[in-house]
Design a protein around this motif. Structure first.
Motif, PDB file in Angstrom:
ATOM      1  N   ILE A 104       0.867  -1.188   0.000  1.00 18.72           N
ATOM      2  CA  ILE A 104       0.000   0.000   0.000  1.00 18.72           C
ATOM      3  C   ILE A 104       0.900   1.233   0.000  1.00 18.72           C
ATOM      4  O   ILE A 104       1.724   1.417   0.901  1.00 18.72           O
ATOM      5  CB  ILE A 104      -0.924   0.027   1.229  1.00 18.72           C
ATOM      6  CG1 ILE A 104      -1.764  -1.253   1.302  1.00 18.72           C
ATOM      7  CG2 ILE A 104      -1.819   1.259   1.190  1.00 18.72           C
ATOM      8  CD1 ILE A 104      -2.559  -1.398   2.590  1.00 18.72           C
ATOM      9  N   GLY A 105       0.764   2.055  -1.026  1.00 23.14           N
ATOM     10  CA  GLY A 105       1.515   3.304  -1.079  1.00 23.14           C
ATOM     11  C   GLY A 105       0.672   4.467  -0.578  1.00 23.14           C
ATOM     12  O   GLY A 105      -0.482   4.620  -0.981  1.00 23.14           O
ATOM     13  N   VAL A 106       1.224   5.257   0.330  1.00 25.98           N
ATOM     14  CA  VAL A 106       0.561   6.463   0.822  1.00 25.98           C
ATOM     15  C   VAL A 106       1.410   7.645   0.369  1.00 25.98           C
ATOM     16  O   VAL A 106       2.498   7.882   0.887  1.00 25.98           O
ATOM     17  CB  VAL A 106       0.414   6.457   2.354  1.00 25.98           C
ATOM     18  CG1 VAL A 106      -0.270   7.743   2.822  1.00 25.98           C
ATOM     19  CG2 VAL A 106      -0.381   5.236   2.809  1.00 25.98           C
ATOM     20  N   HIS A 107       0.918   8.389  -0.630  1.00 19.88           N
ATOM     21  CA  HIS A 107       1.672   9.505  -1.205  1.00 19.88           C
ATOM     22  C   HIS A 107       1.253  10.798  -0.517  1.00 19.88           C
ATOM     23  O   HIS A 107       0.083  11.177  -0.529  1.00 19.88           O
ATOM     24  CB  HIS A 107       1.409   9.615  -2.708  1.00 19.88           C
ATOM     25  CG  HIS A 107       1.678   8.350  -3.458  1.00 19.88           C
ATOM     26  ND1 HIS A 107       2.851   7.653  -3.351  1.00 19.88           N
ATOM     27  CD2 HIS A 107       0.903   7.642  -4.328  1.00 19.88           C
ATOM     28  CE1 HIS A 107       2.815   6.589  -4.128  1.00 19.88           C
ATOM     29  NE2 HIS A 107       1.632   6.550  -4.718  1.00 19.88           N
ATOM     30  N   SER A 108       2.221  11.495   0.087  1.00 23.43           N
ATOM     31  CA  SER A 108       1.934  12.754   0.763  1.00 23.43           C
ATOM     32  C   SER A 108       3.241  13.486   1.034  1.00 23.43           C
ATOM     33  O   SER A 108       4.272  12.863   1.306  1.00 23.43           O
ATOM     34  CB  SER A 108       1.198  12.503   2.091  1.00 23.43           C
ATOM     35  OG  SER A 108       1.012  13.715   2.797  1.00 23.43           O
ATOM     36  N   ILE A 109       3.182  14.835   0.960  1.00 22.18           N
ATOM     37  CA  ILE A 109       4.356  15.623   1.342  1.00 22.18           C
ATOM     38  C   ILE A 109       4.337  15.936   2.837  1.00 22.18           C
ATOM     39  O   ILE A 109       5.277  16.542   3.350  1.00 22.18           O
ATOM     40  CB  ILE A 109       4.428  16.937   0.544  1.00 22.18           C
ATOM     41  CG1 ILE A 109       3.235  17.840   0.868  1.00 22.18           C
ATOM     42  CG2 ILE A 109       4.496  16.663  -0.950  1.00 22.18           C
ATOM     43  CD1 ILE A 109       3.343  19.225   0.270  1.00 22.18           C
ATOM     44  N   GLU A 110       3.260  15.537   3.521  1.00 23.98           N
ATOM     45  CA  GLU A 110       3.145  15.766   4.961  1.00 23.98           C
ATOM     46  C   GLU A 110       3.327  14.441   5.691  1.00 23.98           C
ATOM     47  O   GLU A 110       2.380  13.683   5.892  1.00 23.98           O
ATOM     48  CB  GLU A 110       1.786  16.362   5.298  1.00 23.98           C
ATOM     49  CG  GLU A 110       1.511  17.696   4.640  1.00 23.98           C
ATOM     50  CD  GLU A 110       0.165  18.251   5.027  1.00 23.98           C
ATOM     51  OE1 GLU A 110       0.097  19.070   5.954  1.00 23.98           O
ATOM     52  OE2 GLU A 110      -0.826  17.846   4.397  1.00 23.98           O
ATOM     53  N   THR A 152      -3.515   8.738  -2.167  1.00 24.19           N
ATOM     54  CA  THR A 152      -2.884  10.047  -2.267  1.00 24.19           C
ATOM     55  C   THR A 152      -3.535  10.986  -1.265  1.00 24.19           C
ATOM     56  O   THR A 152      -4.734  11.283  -1.365  1.00 24.19           O
ATOM     57  CB  THR A 152      -3.014  10.629  -3.679  1.00 24.19           C
ATOM     58  OG1 THR A 152      -2.359   9.750  -4.612  1.00 24.19           O
ATOM     59  CG2 THR A 152      -2.367  11.998  -3.752  1.00 24.19           C
ATOM     60  N   LEU A 153      -2.755  11.411  -0.280  1.00 22.30           N
ATOM     61  CA  LEU A 153      -3.249  12.320   0.754  1.00 22.30           C
ATOM     62  C   LEU A 153      -2.864  13.741   0.357  1.00 22.30           C
ATOM     63  O   LEU A 153      -1.703  14.145   0.454  1.00 22.30           O
ATOM     64  CB  LEU A 153      -2.644  11.951   2.110  1.00 22.30           C
ATOM     65  CG  LEU A 153      -3.085  12.797   3.308  1.00 22.30           C
ATOM     66  CD1 LEU A 153      -4.590  12.698   3.517  1.00 22.30           C
ATOM     67  CD2 LEU A 153      -2.354  12.363   4.573  1.00 22.30           C
ATOM     68  N   ASP A 154      -3.835  14.497  -0.116  1.00 14.94           N
ATOM     69  CA  ASP A 154      -3.581  15.874  -0.543  1.00 14.94           C
ATOM     70  C   ASP A 154      -3.413  16.802   0.651  1.00 14.94           C
ATOM     71  O   ASP A 154      -3.663  16.419   1.802  1.00 14.94           O
ATOM     72  CB  ASP A 154      -4.726  16.381  -1.418  1.00 14.94           C
ATOM     73  CG  ASP A 154      -4.809  15.656  -2.752  1.00 14.94           C
ATOM     74  OD1 ASP A 154      -3.759  15.177  -3.214  1.00 14.94           O
ATOM     75  OD2 ASP A 154      -5.921  15.563  -3.309  1.00 14.94           O
ATOM     76  N   LEU A 155      -3.016  18.040   0.374  1.00 14.98           N
ATOM     77  CA  LEU A 155      -2.946  19.055   1.426  1.00 14.98           C
ATOM     78  C   LEU A 155      -4.346  19.333   1.959  1.00 14.98           C
ATOM     79  O   LEU A 155      -5.344  19.088   1.280  1.00 14.98           O
ATOM     80  CB  LEU A 155      -2.323  20.331   0.867  1.00 14.98           C
ATOM     81  CG  LEU A 155      -0.857  20.236   0.447  1.00 14.98           C
ATOM     82  CD1 LEU A 155      -0.442  21.506  -0.284  1.00 14.98           C
ATOM     83  CD2 LEU A 155       0.039  19.991   1.638  1.00 14.98           C
ATOM     84  N   PRO A 156      -4.456  19.836   3.175  1.00 12.36           N
ATOM     85  CA  PRO A 156      -5.791  20.064   3.762  1.00 12.36           C
ATOM     86  C   PRO A 156      -6.646  21.001   2.917  1.00 12.36           C
ATOM     87  O   PRO A 156      -6.155  22.015   2.402  1.00 12.36           O
ATOM     88  CB  PRO A 156      -5.461  20.708   5.120  1.00 12.36           C
ATOM     89  CG  PRO A 156      -4.058  20.295   5.427  1.00 12.36           C
ATOM     90  CD  PRO A 156      -3.371  20.182   4.104  1.00 12.36           C
ATOM     91  N   ASP A 157      -7.918  20.644   2.766  1.00 10.71           N
ATOM     92  CA  ASP A 157      -8.843  21.550   2.082  1.00 10.71           C
ATOM     93  C   ASP A 157      -9.352  22.582   3.087  1.00 10.71           C
ATOM     94  O   ASP A 157      -8.929  22.616   4.252  1.00 10.71           O
ATOM     95  CB  ASP A 157      -9.985  20.774   1.431  1.00 10.71           C
ATOM     96  CG  ASP A 157     -10.810  19.966   2.432  1.00 10.71           C
ATOM     97  OD1 ASP A 157     -10.747  20.264   3.647  1.00 10.71           O
ATOM     98  OD2 ASP A 157     -11.524  19.037   2.012  1.00 10.71           O
ATOM     99  N   PRO A 209       0.948  23.146   3.864  1.00  7.13           N
ATOM    100  CA  PRO A 209       0.831  21.981   4.747  1.00  7.13           C
ATOM    101  C   PRO A 209       0.231  22.350   6.097  1.00  7.13           C
ATOM    102  O   PRO A 209       0.303  23.505   6.537  1.00  7.13           O
ATOM    103  CB  PRO A 209       2.285  21.507   4.894  1.00  7.13           C
ATOM    104  CG  PRO A 209       3.001  22.072   3.711  1.00  7.13           C
ATOM    105  CD  PRO A 209       2.326  23.378   3.417  1.00  7.13           C
ATOM    106  N   GLU A 210      -0.325  21.369   6.757  1.00  4.19           N
ATOM    107  CA  GLU A 210      -0.941  21.591   8.063  1.00  4.19           C
ATOM    108  C   GLU A 210       0.069  22.168   9.053  1.00  4.19           C
ATOM    109  O   GLU A 210      -0.245  23.083   9.827  1.00  4.19           O
ATOM    110  CB  GLU A 210      -1.503  20.267   8.580  1.00  4.19           C
ATOM    111  CG  GLU A 210      -2.147  20.342   9.943  1.00  4.19           C
ATOM    112  CD  GLU A 210      -2.632  18.994  10.420  1.00  4.19           C
ATOM    113  OE1 GLU A 210      -2.272  18.604  11.549  1.00  4.19           O
ATOM    114  OE2 GLU A 210      -3.350  18.315   9.655  1.00  4.19           O
TER     115      GLU A 210
END
Length: 521
Positions: A22-28, A145-150, A189-190
């Motif tokens: 399982i790949g979790v893509h995020s810059i955070e 893919t975990l995007d930046l917070p909306d 980012p958060e």
């Protein structure tokens, strides 16, 4: 459903299905780990083992954070994972940015072998990374893919932060202020948002004016940006003479730009296209809009976007527009847009692709990026760019009429002469400046300012100022055919940016019909 909630739902289903990789893509990294830990803490998984490896802490139990072994190397963690996958079922090991797994290399093949061992005994390998995985790894499993917070997630971050500081410092924000602040911080980012809020608190209070300051903090966070040039404003950029209809329209759009649009089908303003006579304030309008709205101004240089290699121009434009979305809210200034998007004689097809890419972004982006595009040669622009609905409005910036010239003369007189202009002198200059563009008026009064600088204030004579205007030859006289052609196009095809004219032509000829829109404040 927010991206975080959707990612949590997908990750939960992948772990339940015992997907081997399982790949979790995020810059955070921290936010991604919180997502994984939240999924692991589900009560129905209380008996299943979860470990996590990071370079700083080595291999640890994901729930208790206790060390799993003394060897803190990546090799040691992989050996441990291989042993667990071999001897027990439903084990999960999380690797946080272990190595470069974006292509076929030793580390990627090692992780692929671990995934195959996990698959044989219903285990899972979770890789948290800020870059895409090698296709050979992607084929072994699924990805999230975990995007930046909306805006909704950012609002919760801000409310939680303010709640923690309630009673510690005075907080003047209400719910609407927090909502607006959240929309301003979308794209960061958060952790950065928390740092920005902490910076506000350190001054001893959180005030109403701090909501607008968030745009400045965000601008500093991004710094130098690919494809965009940050434009620093001078004091002289804060004023525009004339263009009264456009300025009234902008005041209404500013209210929409800063409003909470949740619960409506409205989207933030797209922007405006300014066409017309050179030297009449089109570029200055972009700067003045940025200053009045207290938003950072970025200039998109379409000439610099063009590259010599196939696909390079499109990639640069895509990156620049994505960057504009990340720094929103902002004003995006595209000067002389026809130079990059005309393409009438382009046999490569690059201009057509750039046009399509730009129009798609203009239509679909929901970020608060207000585009101010200017054009001196609107005839070379593609028709699809001028279609109603692309920009919020197309304004025609014509040679200023007498009331606008009066305002422009007073503005530049104060700037360069550093005195209040005598009313009788202004009245004469208004008559002498028939056919002048705003830049012609500025040039004449700048020359007056130079004479005062060289000869002293006592050298100022009304007749000298008048002589300067008499000796100024504007562009409308040196190139009347081109100017009249531009004016003829704009009279019927765009909304006048200034006051309705008293007459329509500085040269001989009959009157033409034109569309006049009366705006209210």
């Amino acid at each position: 459903m927010s991206n975080y909630a959707e990612s949590a739902k997908d990750l939960d289903s992948y772990i339940s299905a015992r997907v081997p990789l399982i790949g979790v893509h995020s810059i955070e990294q921290n936010r991604a780990l919180r997502l994984v830990k939240q999924t692991a803490m589900n009560p129905r998984r209380s008996s299943l083992p979860f470990w996590v490896y990071t370079r700083a802490t080595g291999l640890r139990d994901l729930r208790t954070n206790l060390p799993a072994q003394e060897d803190r190397s990546l090799t040691g963690a992989m050996d441990f994972a291989a042993e667990q996958f071999t001897k027990r079922a439903q084990a999960t090991v999380v690797f946080v940015d272990p190595e470069d797994l974006s292509d076929d290399n030793t580390a990627s093949r090692h992780v692929a072998e671990l995934a195959r061992l996990a698959d044989a005994n219903a285990g899972s390998v979770i890789v948290v990374s800020d870059s895409p995985l090698w296709s050979g790894l992607e084929r072994l499993g699924m990805s999230v893919t975990l995007d930046l917070p909306d805006a909704g997630e950012m609002y919760e971050v801000i409310v939680e932060f303010l709640r923690d500081h309630h009673g510690v410092v005075p907080i003047a924000w209400n719910e609407q202020d927090a909502r607006t602040a959240a929309e301003f911080l979308v794209g960061v980012p958060e952790g950065t948002a928390v740092n920005v809020m902490a910076t506000l608190v350190t001054k001893g209070s959180v005030d109403k004016d701090d909501v607008q300051r968030l745009a400045e903090f965000k601008d500093k966070h991004f710094g130098a940006l690919a494809g965009l040039e940050r434009v620093k404003l001078k004091q002289s950029d804060l004023q525009v003479g004339g263009l009264s209809s456009m300025r009234a329209w902008l005041r209404r759009k500013q209210r929409i730009m800063s409003s909470d649009l949740r619960g409506t089908d409205l989207r933030p303003p797209r922007g405006m296209l300014l066409v017309g006579v050179p030297g009449c304030g089109k570029s200055l309008s972009a700067k003045a809009t940025s200053a009045e709205w207290r938003l950072p101004l970025y200039r998109l240089d379409l000439g610099a976007i063009l590259g010599q290699y196939v696909g390079q121009s499109e990639g640069r434009l895509r990156e620049a527009l994505e960057t504009a979305d990340r720094v929103a809210p902002c004003v995006l200034w595209i000067d002389e847009i026809e130079k990059g998007l005309a393409g009438q004689n382009d046999s490569t097809g690059v201009s057509r692709r750039l046009i399509g890419q730009f129009l798609f972004w203009l239509q679909e982006s929901r970020h608060r990026v207000f585009v101010v595009a200017t054009s001196n040669d609107v005839r070379s622009l593609p028709p699809e760019l001028l279609r109603k609905g692309r920009f919020d409005e197309i304004f025609f910036v014509d040679l200023p009429e007498a009331p606008d010239r009066h305002e422009i003369i007073e503005m530049y007189y104060r700037r360069y002469v550093r005195q209040e202009p005598p009313a009788e002198v202004v009245d004469k200059l208004v008559g002498l400046s028939e056919g002048f563009a705003g830049s012609d008026i500025e040039s004449a009064l700048h020359e007056v300012g130079e004479q005062i600088f060289l000869n002293g204030a006592e050298s100022l004579r009304p007749e000298n100022v008048i002589d300067t205007f008499v000796n100024t030859v504007p562009l409308s006289r040196t190139n009347p055919e081109q100017i009249e052609e531009i004016r003829a196009w704009g009279r019927d095809r765009a909304v006048p940016a200034g006051r309705p004219p008293v007459h329509t032509d500085i040269s001989a000829g009959g009157a033409r019909s034109r569309r006049v829109v009366v705006f209210g404040d």
